[in-house]
Design an enzyme around this catalytic site. Structure first.
Site, PDB file in Angstrom:
ATOM      1  N   GLY A  43      47.256  59.387  58.495  1.00 12.93           N
ATOM      2  CA  GLY A  43      46.841  60.710  58.971  1.00 12.93           C
ATOM      3  C   GLY A  43      45.590  61.237  58.321  1.00 12.93           C
ATOM      4  O   GLY A  43      44.487  60.774  58.592  1.00 12.93           O
TER       5      GLY A  43
ATOM      6  N   LYS B 254      50.779  50.185  61.294  1.00 12.73           N
ATOM      7  CA  LYS B 254      49.751  50.707  60.384  1.00 12.73           C
ATOM      8  C   LYS B 254      49.279  49.624  59.417  1.00 12.73           C
ATOM      9  O   LYS B 254      48.086  49.545  59.098  1.00 12.73           O
ATOM     10  CB  LYS B 254      50.299  51.914  59.612  1.00 12.73           C
ATOM     11  CG  LYS B 254      50.571  53.115  60.516  1.00 12.73           C
ATOM     12  CD  LYS B 254      51.355  54.177  59.776  1.00 12.73           C
ATOM     13  CE  LYS B 254      51.571  55.412  60.640  1.00 12.73           C
ATOM     14  NZ  LYS B 254      52.558  56.321  60.054  1.00 12.73           N
TER      15      LYS B 254
END
Ligand SMILES: NC(=O)c1ccc[n+]([C@@H]2O[C@H](COP(=O)([O-])OP(=O)(O)OC[C@H]3O[C@@H](n4cnc5c(N)ncnc54)[C@H](OP(=O)(O)O)[C@@H]3O)[C@@H](O)[C@H]2O)c1
Length: 428
Positions: free
Chosen positions: A138, A209
């Site tokens: 993020g 990720k």
């Protein structure tokens, strides 16, 4: 301040930016783009399905709200921000934007984990940019760091706490010794976990990720499905008691090590020392550690999700593209290797058993371990449990996953085991 006509004339024209998706992150991005902080960027379009219900009066009048994607494609916007999420229709949309030579900034981890190398190639052939700094961790600027500040090193390892939901649940069990189901319900009530949290709990989110970090930092192309993912669902409050005896706690760790052309990669719960950087990460924070040949170890810690922190990463990417600074991803696309993938890490192990008590249990387990040439490091048994459901722990000296596996299969058939053995790597 008095602005003269000459000042206006000499100021470079703002870069025109279109936004696709006005949800949690899209809304925060629009807020930053419209608050006057970045006069070099001008929001021109907001695209969303059923757009009428999305309209906000704080968005300047010149911004066009639309549900017609083709009108964005044919507009004079130079950079398109994709914040729709998922693969369909985001993949087609991003391909079409790059095809017409506009640059793309996205926070979409599924898209980049699956199609990143192809899309980077497409961007390179169309002489435009594709940036995805917000797709991992993020608001923590780890991907930009890999592309700029660390690209001078030769990285060989990346490890991280990449899923805020798992970290919230595990650190909650650690601190309050609540059952797993209660910690999950709490995470759902606070909006940290979705109603179906399987992607988070079973490691699917984190391995996507990790695949992106491996592409950006280790320059390796790896399909997310080829990375082994272990679930955190079997972790029990009692495991934190036993971990504490070993001066450890439990976290979901994603790790990738590049060794002699093989990428060792794994996602799942691990024991980590309580006083280590991983052991100290609480709530839904993210942490990424990189290991480089020359620069050694680096750490990046911060908010791995949330509209505003993620929007900062998105707008930063937009600014890099606008300033013509974003060359790192494109360079990476031409240098990626496709190594073989393995999860055969060598480390110490934590084995937790739940058994129906009877004489000779430890002797039988010890015999199986000895038969497979595995060395016991310690044996832990806390008092006070029912004999019908007795938890105890054996830790092993370092060995490879592939050495341990046949022994675990043998143990699974033992008549006194009332739950499958929980087997966790100890990562120091
Ligand atoms: N939220 C975070 O903290 C975070 C952190 C890091 C990365 N990301 C990534 O950022 C991206 C956006 O996440 P988000 O949390 O902002 O998602 P979100 O709140 O669900 O927003 C998505 C927006 O896209 C719109 N949309 C969905 N499908 C569409 C379609 N087919 N055509 C047009 N519009 C469509 C949705 O409209 P409706 O309102 O009609 O559904 C919604 O406004 C995702 O890739 C996510 O993985 C999010």
């Amino acid at each position: 301040m008095h602005v003269t006509m000459k000042d206006h004339a000499s100021r470079p024209a703002a870069t025109r930016v279109a936004l696709l998706g006005f949800g949690t992150v899209g809304r925060s991005v629009a807020k930053i783009l419209c608050d006057g902080t970045h006069p070099s960027l001008q929001l021109t379009h907001i695209f969303n399905r059923n757009v009428q219900r999305k309209k906000q009066d704080w968005i300047p009048k010149h911004v066009i709200w639309t549900e017609d994607f083709d009108s964005v494609l044919s507009s004079d916007a130079e950079i398109v921000i994709e914040l729709i999420g998922g693969l369909n229709p985001a993949e087609q949309i991003v391909r079409r934007v790059l095809e017409v030579g506009k640059s793309v900034v996205t926070a979409n981890k599924q898209l980049i984990a699956r199609c990143g190398p192809d899309l980077l190639q497409l961007a390179a052939t169309k002489a435009c940019r594709l940036e995805f700094g917000a797709s991992v961790a993020g608001g923590v600027p780890v991907l930009p760091a890999l592309h700029t500040g660390l690209c001078g090193d030769r990285l060989h390892g990346i490890a991280g706490i990449l899923n805020g939901t798992c970290n919230y649940i595990l650190s909650r069990i650690e601190n309050a010794r609540v059952p797993f189901s209660e910690a999950l319900e709490e995470a759902q009530a606070r909006g940290y976990a979705e109603a179906d949290a399987s992607e988070d709990l079973d490691g699917g989110d984190a391995r996507a990720k990790l695949a992106i970090l491996a592409l950006a930092g280790l320059r390796t192309r790896v399909a997310p499905e080829s990375i082994r993912a272990r679930s955190i669902r079997a972790v029990d409050a009692v495991d934190f008691d036993y971990a504490a005896e070993l001066a450890c706690t439990i976290r979901q760790i994603s790790r990738a090590d590049l060794k002699s052309g093989t990428l060792l990669a794994d996602v799942g719960p691990c024991l980590v020392p309580s006083d280590s950087p991983f052991g100290r990460v609480q709530r839904n924070l993210n942490l990424v550690l990189t290991s480089g040949e020359y620069g050694g170890d680096m750490a990046f810690l911060g908010a791995g999700a949330g509209g505003d922190p993620t929007a900062v990463a998105v707008v930063s990417d937009v600014m890099f593209v606008a300033q013509g600074l974003a060359g790192g991803n494109q360079a990476a696309s031409s240098q990626v290797s496709t190594p073989s993938i393995s999860s055969d890490f060598e480390n110490p192990w934590y084995l937790r058993f739940f058994v129906r008590d009877q004489p000779g249990i430890v002797a039988r387990l010890a015999q199986i371990l000895a038969d497979h040439r595995l060395n016991i490091d310690s044996l832990l048994q806390k008092p006070g449990f029912e004999k019908s459901s007795l938890p105890f722990v054996i830790t092993l000296e370092p060995c490879r996953d592939s050495q341990l596996h046949p022994a675990l299969e043998k143990m699974a058939g033992l008549e006194f085991a009332i739950r499958p053995c929980l087997c966790l790597p100890i990562v120091r």
